[in-house]
Design an enzyme around this catalytic site. Structure first.
Site, PDB file in Angstrom:
ATOM      1  N   ASP A 143      33.696  44.525  12.640  1.00 43.26           N
ATOM      2  CA  ASP A 143      34.723  43.765  13.351  1.00 43.26           C
ATOM      3  C   ASP A 143      35.934  44.683  13.443  1.00 43.26           C
ATOM      4  O   ASP A 143      35.887  45.834  12.986  1.00 43.26           O
ATOM      5  CB  ASP A 143      35.028  42.421  12.673  1.00 43.26           C
ATOM      6  CG  ASP A 143      35.599  42.554  11.265  1.00 43.26           C
ATOM      7  OD1 ASP A 143      35.973  43.678  10.863  1.00 43.26           O
ATOM      8  OD2 ASP A 143      35.671  41.530  10.564  1.00 43.26           O
ATOM      9  N   CYS A 144      37.034  44.210  14.051  1.00 43.92           N
ATOM     10  CA  CYS A 144      38.149  45.132  14.345  1.00 43.92           C
ATOM     11  C   CYS A 144      38.761  45.742  13.086  1.00 43.92           C
ATOM     12  O   CYS A 144      38.919  46.961  12.982  1.00 43.92           O
ATOM     13  CB  CYS A 144      39.206  44.423  15.190  1.00 43.92           C
ATOM     14  SG  CYS A 144      40.079  43.080  14.348  1.00 43.92           S
ATOM     15  N   SER A 145      39.098  44.902  12.120  1.00 40.58           N
ATOM     16  CA  SER A 145      39.754  45.411  10.912  1.00 40.58           C
ATOM     17  C   SER A 145      38.775  46.161  10.017  1.00 40.58           C
ATOM     18  O   SER A 145      39.161  47.104   9.314  1.00 40.58           O
ATOM     19  CB  SER A 145      40.412  44.264  10.142  1.00 40.58           C
ATOM     20  OG  SER A 145      39.466  43.261   9.831  1.00 40.58           O
ATOM     21  N   HIS A 163      44.301  41.154  15.930  1.00 38.41           N
ATOM     22  CA  HIS A 163      43.371  42.210  16.345  1.00 38.41           C
ATOM     23  C   HIS A 163      44.031  43.569  16.132  1.00 38.41           C
ATOM     24  O   HIS A 163      45.240  43.722  16.294  1.00 38.41           O
ATOM     25  CB  HIS A 163      42.995  42.041  17.820  1.00 38.41           C
ATOM     26  CG  HIS A 163      41.941  42.998  18.274  1.00 38.41           C
ATOM     27  ND1 HIS A 163      40.632  42.913  17.861  1.00 38.41           N
ATOM     28  CD2 HIS A 163      42.009  44.091  19.093  1.00 38.41           C
ATOM     29  CE1 HIS A 163      39.928  43.894  18.421  1.00 38.41           C
ATOM     30  NE2 HIS A 163      40.742  44.624  19.159  1.00 38.41           N
ATOM     31  N   HIS A 210      38.489  50.594  19.347  1.00 42.35           N
ATOM     32  CA  HIS A 210      38.422  49.371  18.547  1.00 42.35           C
ATOM     33  C   HIS A 210      37.061  48.719  18.715  1.00 42.35           C
ATOM     34  O   HIS A 210      36.249  49.109  19.555  1.00 42.35           O
ATOM     35  CB  HIS A 210      39.525  48.400  18.960  1.00 42.35           C
ATOM     36  CG  HIS A 210      39.385  47.892  20.367  1.00 42.35           C
ATOM     37  ND1 HIS A 210      39.644  46.590  20.731  1.00 42.35           N
ATOM     38  CD2 HIS A 210      38.996  48.506  21.534  1.00 42.35           C
ATOM     39  CE1 HIS A 210      39.443  46.429  22.035  1.00 42.35           C
ATOM     40  NE2 HIS A 210      39.062  47.571  22.544  1.00 42.35           N
TER      41      HIS A 210
END
Length: 205
Positions: A100-102, A153, A165
């Protein structure tokens, strides 16, 4: 010779002797002042040399640190580019599971810099240094409001107004322009991870 005349001669001799002693006193004073002046010049010269040495040392340290930063951010961006195409997965933080993004940002910093950033995007924003958008450099973090809440995000700036990303479910790690209408409207701010890691924790071997 009368007593009065003798007294007059002594007085005249004394009067003529006094002016002769003044140049000697002035010369002594001049030499003393010159010695003090020479000391002051020498002290000033020594201080200037030390200051120059210090400035040179500082300049070398700054140049060295700048070189380290460039190397670090280059490695970070190159490494991130190596994961293009990895599928999005909520809660994912590896190429095997997806990102996921993080999780993507966290994995990139851990692998290249050795720092363990917080897990969530908003936590990453809170633990890093606020910078102006104009100050963005490759390797900095960019944040967006994609879920009707701030810093929901995150991506990694790669330069030229673009960032890499892991966007959303059904998508994959990719590079996009921050100038597109969707991202421009949702831009939340930029952050920089401090050289010493700031609030990030060193990753354990």
């Amino acid at each position: 010779m009368s007593k009065w005349f003798c007294t007059l001669l002594v007085a005249c001799a004394t009067a003529h002797a006094a002016p002769g002693s003044a140049p000697s006193d002035d010369m002594d004073k001049l030499l003393a002042d010159k010695g003090l002046l020479n000391q002051l010049v020498e002290i000033r010269h020594n201080v200037a040399e030390k200051a120059q040495d210090k400035l040179s040392q500082v300049g070398q340290n700054v140049a060295s640190r700048a070189h380290d930063v460039v190397d670090r951010t280059s490695d970070l961006v190159v490494t991130a580019m190596g994961f293009l195409g990895v599928p999005y997965r909520r809660g994912g933080n590896s190429a095997e599971s997806g990102f996921d993004c993080s999780g993507f940002v966290r994995a990139m910093y851990q692998q290249t810099v050795g720092l363990m950033l917080p897990r969530r995007a908003d936590q990453q924003a809170a633990s890093t240094q606020v910078i102006d958008k104009k100050e963005l450099q490759p390797g900095d973090l960019v944040f967006f409001n994609t879920m009707r809440r701030a810093f929901s995000h995150v991506g990694i700036y790669v330069g030229d107004g673009k960032f890499i990303h892991s966007p959303r479910s059904g998508s994959e790690v990719r590079v996009e322009s921050m100038q597109t209408a969707y991202w421009a409207r949702r831009f939340d701010g930029a952050r920089r991870v401090a050289e010493d890691g700031a609030d990030a924790s060193p990753s354990k071997p």
